[in-house]
Scaffold this active site. Structure first.
Site, PDB file in Angstrom:
ATOM      1  CB  SER A 118      -0.912  -0.011   1.232  1.00  0.00           C
ATOM      2  OG  SER A 118      -1.522   1.246   1.402  1.00  0.00           O
TER       3      SER A 118
ATOM      4  CG  ASP B 124      12.888 -12.466  -0.476  1.00  0.00           C
ATOM      5  OD1 ASP B 124      12.767 -13.259  -1.423  1.00  0.00           O
ATOM      6  OD2 ASP B 124      12.421 -11.316  -0.489  1.00  0.00           O
TER       7      ASP B 124
ATOM      8  NE  ARG C 214      22.694 -31.214 -11.839  1.00  0.00           N
ATOM      9  CZ  ARG C 214      23.904 -30.804 -12.205  1.00  0.00           C
ATOM     10  NH1 ARG C 214      24.543 -31.405 -13.180  1.00  0.00           N
ATOM     11  NH2 ARG C 214      24.473 -29.781 -11.609  1.00  0.00           N
TER      12      ARG C 214
ATOM     13  CG  HIS D 172       6.314 -14.260  -9.496  1.00  0.00           C
ATOM     14  ND1 HIS D 172       7.047 -13.521 -10.389  1.00  0.00           N
ATOM     15  CD2 HIS D 172       6.016 -13.425  -8.472  1.00  0.00           C
ATOM     16  CE1 HIS D 172       7.175 -12.283  -9.936  1.00  0.00           C
ATOM     17  NE2 HIS D 172       6.560 -12.191  -8.770  1.00  0.00           N
ATOM     18  CB  ILE D 173       6.967 -21.557 -10.056  1.00  0.00           C
ATOM     19  CG1 ILE D 173       8.452 -21.774 -10.232  1.00  0.00           C
ATOM     20  CG2 ILE D 173       6.261 -21.451 -11.383  1.00  0.00           C
ATOM     21  CD1 ILE D 173       8.784 -23.143 -10.805  1.00  0.00           C
ATOM     22  CD  GLN D 174      12.490 -18.913  -7.195  1.00  0.00           C
ATOM     23  OE1 GLN D 174      13.538 -18.956  -6.580  1.00  0.00           O
ATOM     24  NE2 GLN D 174      12.289 -18.039  -8.160  1.00  0.00           N
TER      25      GLN D 174
HETATM   26  O1  F6P Z   1      10.021 -10.736  -1.436  1.00  0.00           O
HETATM   27  C1  F6P Z   1       9.598 -11.819  -2.191  1.00  0.00           C
HETATM   28  C2  F6P Z   1       9.935 -11.616  -3.654  1.00  0.00           C
HETATM   29  O2  F6P Z   1       9.457 -12.728  -4.377  1.00  0.00           O
HETATM   30  C3  F6P Z   1      11.402 -11.361  -3.965  1.00  0.00           C
HETATM   31  O3  F6P Z   1      12.177 -12.531  -3.941  1.00  0.00           O
HETATM   32  C4  F6P Z   1      11.297 -10.699  -5.311  1.00  0.00           C
HETATM   33  O4  F6P Z   1      12.407  -9.845  -5.506  1.00  0.00           O
HETATM   34  C5  F6P Z   1      10.020  -9.900  -5.203  1.00  0.00           C
HETATM   35  O5  F6P Z   1       9.271 -10.456  -4.139  1.00  0.00           O
HETATM   36  C6  F6P Z   1       9.171  -9.892  -6.454  1.00  0.00           C
HETATM   37  O6  F6P Z   1       8.089  -9.056  -6.229  1.00  0.00           O
HETATM   38  P1  F6P Z   1       6.815  -8.970  -7.172  1.00  0.00           P
HETATM   39  O7  F6P Z   1       5.960 -10.172  -6.921  1.00  0.00           O
HETATM   40  O8  F6P Z   1       6.150  -7.716  -6.760  1.00  0.00           O
HETATM   41  O9  F6P Z   1       7.316  -8.962  -8.581  1.00  0.00           O
END
Ligand code: F6P
Length: 323
Positions: free
Chosen positions: A73, A128, A155, A253-255
């Site tokens: 926000s 993170d 791999r 973003h799959i992480q």
């Molecule tokens: O803080 C989590 C995180 O996934 C970071 O690893 C990455 O730099 C950031 O958020 C990505 O943010 P957004 O989803 O806004 O692109």
């Protein structure tokens, strides 16, 4: 204190739901009323409050994302926005908050408490793992396992086609995700923001490995790496070692998604309960965390300003294991 609010803020992380569930159930257990605040500070400003009970968090412990949704926000960064949030909390009788998020979330909570006196206890929710005051953050273990799964697949192709893959993993400005990915994923090299490693050093290591008849290579690059982004690194390596067949993969973003691991569910549950009990005991501006297997409450000021140090022996491990 009779009524508390809980919200998730910043980037979502696997285990946030398990933490919300723990907060709600701990509140019910201790006889407190609990409200879910939708979309973090943004929903607080708009009064998006949902009364929660034990049943409202049923079947959520295993779910990724956050049922309370999340947002960053801009308005809460202004005094006017915080005044509106305060008015909404007062009108709804909410006297204390549990914030599940990272440093941005805790910075907002600190200013809010200083201006309006609403106490917040935090739980570390971010993939993170970059928060001082806890060995692990909620979501980190799942994110590392997700990235590792991707690297194992990469791999297969690296090996089948004798290729050199540069794999970018998340972590904002920390290498906490990159390092276990490199060790567990059998990478030749890991580049992280905490340790200076030049592209020249990467080239030299790959050249040496190539001379020893290695045919496939994985280089893990943390997104916050200071030598520039992963494409840049790959381009410079290719220019110096044209014999390598290079490719770049960004895990992305799959992480952030997926069902939390057992470790994340346990951590989230433990810290959710601890956050509620901290609030009940009069704490404010602190984050619940686990340090050396013990529950600790660390001032937001420290989580924001102190930096968790990466164990440098892990970098050496990558070097030894890729020989
Ligand atoms: O803080 C989590 C995180 O996934 C970071 O690893 C990455 O730099 C950031 O958020 C990505 O943010 P957004 O989803 O806004 O692109």
């Amino acid at each position: 204190m009779k009524r508390i609010g809980v919200f998730t803020s910043g980037g979502d992380a696997p285990g946030m739901n398990a933490c919300v569930r723990a907060v709600v159930r701990a509140a019910v257990y201790h006889g407190l009323e609990v409200y879910g605040i939708m979309r973090g500070y943004s929903g607080m400003i708009k009064g998006e409050f949902v009364r929660m009970d034990s049943a409202s968090v049923a079947n959520t412990v295993q779910r990724g994302g956050t049922i309370l949704k999340s947002a960053r926000s801009q308005k809460f960064m202004t005094k006017e926005g915080r005044q509106q949030a305060f008015d909404q909390l007062v009108n709804n009788g909410i006297e204390g908050l549990v914030a599940i998020g990272g440093n941005g979330t805790f910075t907002g909570a600190t200013i809010f408490e200083q201006e309006f006196g609403i106490p917040t206890v935090g739980a570390p929710g971010t993939i993170d793992n970059d928060l001082y005051g806890t060995d692990y953050t909620i979501g980190y273990d799942t994110a590392v396992n997700t990235a590792l799964e991707a690297i194992d697949k990469i791999r297969d192709t690296a090996d089948s086609h004798d290729r050199c893959f540069f794999v970018e993993v998340m972590g904002r400005d920390s290498g906490y995700i990159a390092i276990p990915c490199a060790i567990g994923g059998g990478a030749e090299i890991v580049m992280v923001p905490e340790t200076a490693m030049s592209v020249e050093a990467v080239i030299e290591t790959l050249q040496n490995s190539y001379s020893r008849h290695k045919t496939s290579f994985i280089v893990i690059v943390a997104e916050g790496e200071e030598e520039g982004n992963v494409h840049n690194v790959a381009r410079r390596v290719k220019a110096a070692l044209p014999q390598l067949d290079t490719r770049v993969t960004i895990v992305g973003h799959i992480q952030r998604g997926g069902s939390p691991t057992a470790a994340d569910r346990l951590l989230a549950s433990q810290l959710g309960i601890a956050a509620v009990e901290g609030l009940m005991n009069g704490m404010k501006n602190v984050m619940a965390g686990i340090v050396d297997r013990k529950l600790m409450y660390t001032p937001f000021d420290d989580t924001i300003h102190k930096r968790k140090v990466i164990n440098q022996s892990f970098m050496r491990m990558v070097e030894i294991l890729s020989v």
